[in-house]
Design an enzyme around this catalytic site. Structure first.
Site, PDB file in Angstrom:
ATOM      1  N   HIS A 207       2.390 -33.550 -33.173  1.00  0.00           N
ATOM      2  CA  HIS A 207       2.713 -32.844 -34.428  1.00  0.00           C
ATOM      3  C   HIS A 207       2.527 -33.812 -35.588  1.00  0.00           C
ATOM      4  O   HIS A 207       2.814 -34.998 -35.457  1.00  0.00           O
ATOM      5  CB  HIS A 207       4.178 -32.391 -34.338  1.00  0.00           C
ATOM      6  CG  HIS A 207       4.625 -31.492 -35.434  1.00  0.00           C
ATOM      7  ND1 HIS A 207       5.025 -31.959 -36.663  1.00  0.00           N
ATOM      8  CD2 HIS A 207       4.744 -30.145 -35.487  1.00  0.00           C
ATOM      9  CE1 HIS A 207       5.377 -30.938 -37.422  1.00  0.00           C
ATOM     10  NE2 HIS A 207       5.222 -29.818 -36.734  1.00  0.00           N
ATOM     11  N   CYS A 245      -0.216 -28.489 -37.706  1.00  0.00           N
ATOM     12  CA  CYS A 245       0.885 -27.897 -38.476  1.00  0.00           C
ATOM     13  C   CYS A 245       0.496 -27.796 -39.945  1.00  0.00           C
ATOM     14  O   CYS A 245       0.402 -28.810 -40.648  1.00  0.00           O
ATOM     15  CB  CYS A 245       2.156 -28.742 -38.306  1.00  0.00           C
ATOM     16  SG  CYS A 245       3.516 -28.086 -39.302  1.00  0.00           S
ATOM     17  N   HIS A 272       1.081 -24.501 -35.691  1.00  0.00           N
ATOM     18  CA  HIS A 272       2.241 -24.032 -36.463  1.00  0.00           C
ATOM     19  C   HIS A 272       1.698 -23.527 -37.782  1.00  0.00           C
ATOM     20  O   HIS A 272       1.105 -24.314 -38.529  1.00  0.00           O
ATOM     21  CB  HIS A 272       3.170 -25.202 -36.807  1.00  0.00           C
ATOM     22  CG  HIS A 272       3.957 -25.738 -35.658  1.00  0.00           C
ATOM     23  ND1 HIS A 272       4.809 -26.805 -35.798  1.00  0.00           N
ATOM     24  CD2 HIS A 272       4.050 -25.336 -34.369  1.00  0.00           C
ATOM     25  CE1 HIS A 272       5.384 -27.056 -34.631  1.00  0.00           C
ATOM     26  NE2 HIS A 272       4.946 -26.191 -33.748  1.00  0.00           N
ATOM     27  N   ASP A 317       5.560 -20.549 -38.395  1.00  0.00           N
ATOM     28  CA  ASP A 317       6.529 -21.631 -38.536  1.00  0.00           C
ATOM     29  C   ASP A 317       7.607 -21.167 -39.511  1.00  0.00           C
ATOM     30  O   ASP A 317       7.685 -19.983 -39.843  1.00  0.00           O
ATOM     31  CB  ASP A 317       5.788 -22.884 -38.995  1.00  0.00           C
ATOM     32  CG  ASP A 317       6.485 -24.169 -38.598  1.00  0.00           C
ATOM     33  OD1 ASP A 317       7.533 -24.102 -37.941  1.00  0.00           O
ATOM     34  OD2 ASP A 317       5.981 -25.239 -38.949  1.00  0.00           O
ATOM     35  N   TYR A 331      14.442 -20.905 -39.300  1.00  0.00           N
ATOM     36  CA  TYR A 331      14.199 -20.281 -37.995  1.00  0.00           C
ATOM     37  C   TYR A 331      14.941 -18.965 -37.786  1.00  0.00           C
ATOM     38  O   TYR A 331      15.374 -18.657 -36.681  1.00  0.00           O
ATOM     39  CB  TYR A 331      14.514 -21.279 -36.874  1.00  0.00           C
ATOM     40  CG  TYR A 331      13.465 -22.363 -36.762  1.00  0.00           C
ATOM     41  CD1 TYR A 331      12.223 -22.088 -36.207  1.00  0.00           C
ATOM     42  CD2 TYR A 331      13.689 -23.648 -37.253  1.00  0.00           C
ATOM     43  CE1 TYR A 331      11.236 -23.068 -36.110  1.00  0.00           C
ATOM     44  CE2 TYR A 331      12.716 -24.634 -37.171  1.00  0.00           C
ATOM     45  CZ  TYR A 331      11.494 -24.333 -36.599  1.00  0.00           C
ATOM     46  OH  TYR A 331      10.514 -25.299 -36.508  1.00  0.00           O
TER      47      TYR A 331
HETATM   48  C1  DNO Z   1      10.456 -28.579 -37.552  1.00  0.00           C
HETATM   49  C2  DNO Z   1       9.482 -28.781 -36.485  1.00  0.00           C
HETATM   50  C3  DNO Z   1       9.502 -30.194 -35.942  1.00  0.00           C
HETATM   51  C4  DNO Z   1       8.648 -30.292 -34.696  1.00  0.00           C
HETATM   52  C5  DNO Z   1       8.546 -31.668 -34.128  1.00  0.00           C
HETATM   53  C6  DNO Z   1       7.584 -31.706 -32.976  1.00  0.00           C
HETATM   54  O1  DNO Z   1      10.789 -27.468 -37.843  1.00  0.00           O
HETATM   55  O2  DNO Z   1       8.209 -28.404 -36.834  1.00  0.00           O
HETATM   56  O3  DNO Z   1      10.831 -30.540 -35.646  1.00  0.00           O
HETATM   57  O4  DNO Z   1       9.203 -29.474 -33.731  1.00  0.00           O
HETATM   58  O5  DNO Z   1       8.132 -32.585 -35.085  1.00  0.00           O
HETATM   59  O6  DNO Z   1       7.904 -32.758 -32.142  1.00  0.00           O
END
Ligand code: DNO
Length: 355
Positions: A207, A245, A272, A317, A331
Site C-alpha cells: 500500500h 491506492c 483502493h 475506500d 468506514y
Molecule cells: C486506511 C487504510 C490503511 C491500509 C494499510 C495497508 O484506511 O487504507 O490502513 O489498510 O496501510 O497496510
C-alpha cells in the site's frame, strides 16, 4: 475486477456481512485477524474460522488487509529474521486455506495520518481531512490520543493500542533509518519472502504511504512513480506487486494516477478507490467517490484499470459519514455502498462502450 468491501470482523465492525452481501455486485470482503499483533504467526484454526464466517454469509475472503510488518523488519534490527520467518509461516497458512492476496505497508511507526477524523462539510456529512500546518503542531507521541478521542469509540486500523505503548521508543529506534535504509530493509524483506510467494502463488500488494510524503520526519519510500518503480524493479517478480491506492497517491497532485496504473500493468493486485479534494499544498479533504465531488478523475482511473485488464479485487475506500450513521471514521456502510455502486456503474459503462 472484483468488487469487495473492507470488513473489520464482527467483534470490531458496525457493518455486518449481511449488509455487505446486499451491495450490488459485491462478492467478497477484504479482512484480517484483528486480534493478531505484527510478528505473530496466524494459526490455521483462526484463518479457517474467519473464512467459515464470511462464506456462511455468501461472500468470499478476497484478500487480507493487512498482515502488518513488525517494526524490527522496517528498522533492520537483528531480530528481523525471526519475524520474517514468522511472516512466511503466516503466508503459508493463508495459502493453505486458499487465500492468495496480502496487502501490507512499509510506513514507519504510523500507518495513515489525518489531522481531523470528522470535518464537517457543506452537505452536513463529515470526512477525514489532512492539514500539514495542523499536523506540524501536534506532538507525534500524542497522535494516538487525538485519534482515539475522535474515532466514535472504534479502534482505527493502523492506530491499535499496542502501537501506543511503543511510540516514543520507536521514534528513537528509527533515528538512524533514512529513506535509503528503509528502502534497503524493504528489499531485504521482499527478497526473503518472494521464493515462498512464488511457490504458493501468493500476491503481495504494498500500500502507498498516506499521505504521500514524509510525516514527522519519518522516512517514506512508496509514494511516487519513481520510487514505486524502483521497488518493483528491485524484486522483479509478479508476486511483488501493489495495492494501488488512489487516495494515498492522490494526496500529492503531482502523482498522475492513470499513468501510474498503465505503467504498473501486471503488478497491481488490488486497488483502493476513493476521491479527495485538494485545498492547498499539503491540505486536503476526503470526498465522495464521484469525480465532481473531489479533485481526482475517477472515470480516467477506472478506464486505466479497465485498459490494463485489472482482474483483482477493488474496494471503495473511505467514504463520508452520512445519514447519521455512527461507524468507524471512513468506514461506514452507506457512503462506501454508494461508492461501490458508482464504481460498478463506471466499469459497466466503460466495458460496454469498449465493445
Ligand atoms: C486506511 C487504510 C490503511 C491500509 C494499510 C495497508 O484506511 O487504507 O490502513 O489498510 O496501510 O497496510
Amino acid at each position: 475486477m472484483k468488487m469487495t468491501l473492507r470488513w473489520f470482523g464482527s467483534k470490531y465492525d458496525s457493518v455486518t456481512l449481511k449488509q455487505i452481501r446486499q451491495i450490488p455486485g459485491c462478492v467478497g470482503v477484504i479482512t484480517t485477524l484483528y486480534d493478531t499483533k505484527p510478528g505473530e504467526i496466524w494459526s490455521t484454526e483462526a484463518i479457517k474460522e474467519m473464512k467459515r464466517e464470511v462464506e456462511a454469509a455468501g461472500l468470499e475472503v478476497s484478500g487480507i488487509e493487512s498482515v502488518n510488518i513488525h517494526d524490527d523488519i522496517k528498522i533492520g534490527l537483528p531480530t528481523r529474521d525471526l519475524y520474517i520467518a514468522n511472516y512466511i509461516k503466516t503466508l503459508e497458512n493463508l495459502a493453505n486455506e486458499g487465500i492468495d492476496l496480502v496487502c501490507y505497508n512499509f510506513m514507519p511507526v504510523f500507518d495513515w495520518t489525518r489531522s481531523n477524523l470528522a470535518k464537517m462539510r457543506a452537505d452536513g456529512s463529515t470526512v477525514l481531512s489532512y492539514d500539514q500546518e495542523l499536523i506540524d503542531k501536534i506532538d507525534p507521541t500524542k497522535m494516538f490520543e487525538q485519534i482515539d478521542s475522535n474515532s466514535n469509540g472504534f479502534i482505527m486500523p493502523g492506530w491499535e493500542p499496542e502501537r501506543l505503548a511503543r511510540v516514543k521508543e520507536l521514534f528513537e529506534l528509527y533515528k538512524d533509518v533514512n529513506e535509503e535504509k528503509l528502502f534497503e530493509n524493504l528489499v531485504y524483506f521482499l527478497k526473503k519472502i518472494m521464493p515462498t510467494c512464488e511457490k504458493l502463488g501468493m500476491k503481495m500488494a504494498i500500500h502507498q504511504d498516506d499521505p504521500a510524503w514524509s510525516v514527522y520526519g519519518l522516512p517514506r519510500v512508496i509514494n511516487n512513480k519513481k520510487n514505486i518503480q524502483r521497488m518493483l524493479d528491485a524484486v522483479p517478480v509478479m508476486n511483488n506487486g501493489l495495492t494501488l491506492c488512489t487516495g494515498s497517491l492522490g494526496s500529492n497532485p503531482d502523482n498522475d494516477i492513470p499513468d501510474m496504473i498503465r505503467s504498473f500493468k501486471g503488478r497491481i493486485h488490488f486497488a483502493h478507490l476513493r476521491n479527495i479534494k485538494h485545498l492547498a499544498p499539503g491540505k486536503f479533504d476526503e470526498a465522495a467517490h464521484l469525480s465532481s465531488d473531489g479533485s481526482l478523475d475517477m472515470f480516467e482511473i477506472m478506464k486505466a484499470l479497465y485498459d490494463i485488464g485489472m482482474e483483482g479485487p477493488i474496494r471503495p475506500d473511505h467514504g463520508r459519514m452520512i445519514w447519521d450513521e455512527v461507524a468507524m471514521p471512513g468506514y461506514g456502510l452507506y457512503d462506501r455502498a454508494l461508492g461501490a455502486t458508482y464504481l460498478n456503474g463506471l466499469w459497466e459503462a466503460i466495458d460496454k462502450s469498449s465493445k
